[in-house]
Design a protein around this motif. Sequence first.
Motif, PDB file in Angstrom:
ATOM      1  N   GLY A 289     -60.827  61.169  73.473  1.00  0.00           N
ATOM      2  CA  GLY A 289     -59.666  62.023  73.696  1.00  0.00           C
ATOM      3  C   GLY A 289     -59.452  62.964  72.524  1.00  0.00           C
ATOM      4  N   THR A 290     -58.582  63.933  72.732  1.00  0.00           N
ATOM      5  CA  THR A 290     -58.230  64.904  71.703  1.00  0.00           C
ATOM      6  C   THR A 290     -56.768  64.708  71.352  1.00  0.00           C
ATOM      7  OG1 THR A 290     -59.796  66.434  72.723  1.00  0.00           O
ATOM      8  CG2 THR A 290     -58.281  67.346  71.077  1.00  0.00           C
TER       9      THR A 290
ATOM     10  N   PRO B 295     -53.923  63.927  75.968  1.00  0.00           N
ATOM     11  CA  PRO B 295     -53.817  64.301  77.389  1.00  0.00           C
ATOM     12  C   PRO B 295     -55.148  64.289  78.135  1.00  0.00           C
ATOM     13  CG  PRO B 295     -52.772  65.950  75.977  1.00  0.00           C
ATOM     14  CD  PRO B 295     -53.401  64.945  75.075  1.00  0.00           C
ATOM     15  N   ASP B 296     -56.248  64.438  77.390  1.00  0.00           N
ATOM     16  CA  ASP B 296     -57.572  64.444  78.026  1.00  0.00           C
ATOM     17  C   ASP B 296     -58.280  63.101  77.880  1.00  0.00           C
ATOM     18  OD1 ASP B 296     -57.969  64.583  75.277  1.00  0.00           O
ATOM     19  OD2 ASP B 296     -59.581  66.066  75.393  1.00  0.00           O
ATOM     20  N   ILE B 297     -57.522  62.039  77.635  1.00  0.00           N
ATOM     21  CA  ILE B 297     -58.117  60.713  77.411  1.00  0.00           C
ATOM     22  C   ILE B 297     -59.037  60.346  78.573  1.00  0.00           C
ATOM     23  CG2 ILE B 297     -56.240  59.375  78.462  1.00  0.00           C
ATOM     24  CD1 ILE B 297     -56.591  57.411  76.036  1.00  0.00           C
TER      25      ILE B 297
ATOM     26  N   LYS C  74     -57.828  66.738  66.512  1.00  0.00           N
ATOM     27  CA  LYS C  74     -59.112  66.064  66.304  1.00  0.00           C
ATOM     28  C   LYS C  74     -59.491  65.233  67.533  1.00  0.00           C
ATOM     29  CE  LYS C  74     -58.660  65.739  61.301  1.00  0.00           C
ATOM     30  NZ  LYS C  74     -58.613  64.852  60.137  1.00  0.00           N
ATOM     31  N   SER C  75     -60.800  65.162  67.761  1.00  0.00           N
ATOM     32  CA  SER C  75     -61.328  64.309  68.825  1.00  0.00           C
ATOM     33  C   SER C  75     -61.529  62.905  68.280  1.00  0.00           C
ATOM     34  CB  SER C  75     -62.664  64.853  69.324  1.00  0.00           C
ATOM     35  OG  SER C  75     -62.479  66.096  69.956  1.00  0.00           O
TER      36      SER C  75
ATOM     37  N   GLN D  16     -60.425  58.424  62.270  1.00  0.00           N
ATOM     38  CA  GLN D  16     -60.825  59.712  62.844  1.00  0.00           C
ATOM     39  C   GLN D  16     -59.686  60.717  62.834  1.00  0.00           C
ATOM     40  OE1 GLN D  16     -63.230  59.285  66.556  1.00  0.00           O
ATOM     41  NE2 GLN D  16     -63.294  57.132  65.953  1.00  0.00           N
ATOM     42  N   LEU D  17     -58.451  60.225  62.887  1.00  0.00           N
ATOM     43  CA  LEU D  17     -57.287  61.113  62.851  1.00  0.00           C
ATOM     44  C   LEU D  17     -56.863  61.463  61.441  1.00  0.00           C
ATOM     45  CD1 LEU D  17     -55.210  59.573  65.767  1.00  0.00           C
ATOM     46  CD2 LEU D  17     -56.607  61.640  65.809  1.00  0.00           C
ATOM     47  N   GLY D  18     -57.526  60.884  60.436  1.00  0.00           N
ATOM     48  CA  GLY D  18     -57.229  61.189  59.049  1.00  0.00           C
ATOM     49  C   GLY D  18     -56.113  60.369  58.448  1.00  0.00           C
TER      50      GLY D  18
END
Length: 144
Positions: free
Chosen positions: A92-93, A68-70, A106-107, A138-140
């Motif tokens: 983004g998160t 949502p914060d992209i 995660k960011s 990054q998201l695992g």
Amino acid sequence: MSTDPATSNKAAFSRIHDAVNSGDAEVIARTIDEVVEPDFLFHAPVPMGATGAQALKNVWAVLLRAFPDIHVTVEDVIAEGDKVVFRNTVTGTHQGEYRGLSPTGKSVTYNEIFIVRFANSRIAEIWGVVDVFAQLKQLGAIPT
């Protein structure tokens, strides 16, 4: 405004970036309707589930739900003739489902490059290279 096609094409695509960074799905969809050909072609490794301008709207709906914060930062812009190239950094998160992954909190930071072809002052075709590997790592979803 300049009548130089490269300048007006850069400005048109900048409108998309401004809309995207608003975080508002309605603003993004309205801007896409204004600057993208309805039957435009989209070549990129992104979840679309549609064709034409609707594909681009779908991509942004998915991204806004997941991040949502992209935020898209334009690093370089090169324009020549009927094409504009953008190199972007995206942050983004992860707060919503994305590519089958539950939210991780995660960011992410990843890079993308788009070549945009214009026809009649509207976006007619986009070729994109998105660092999906960096996203998933990054998201695992991919072991480091």
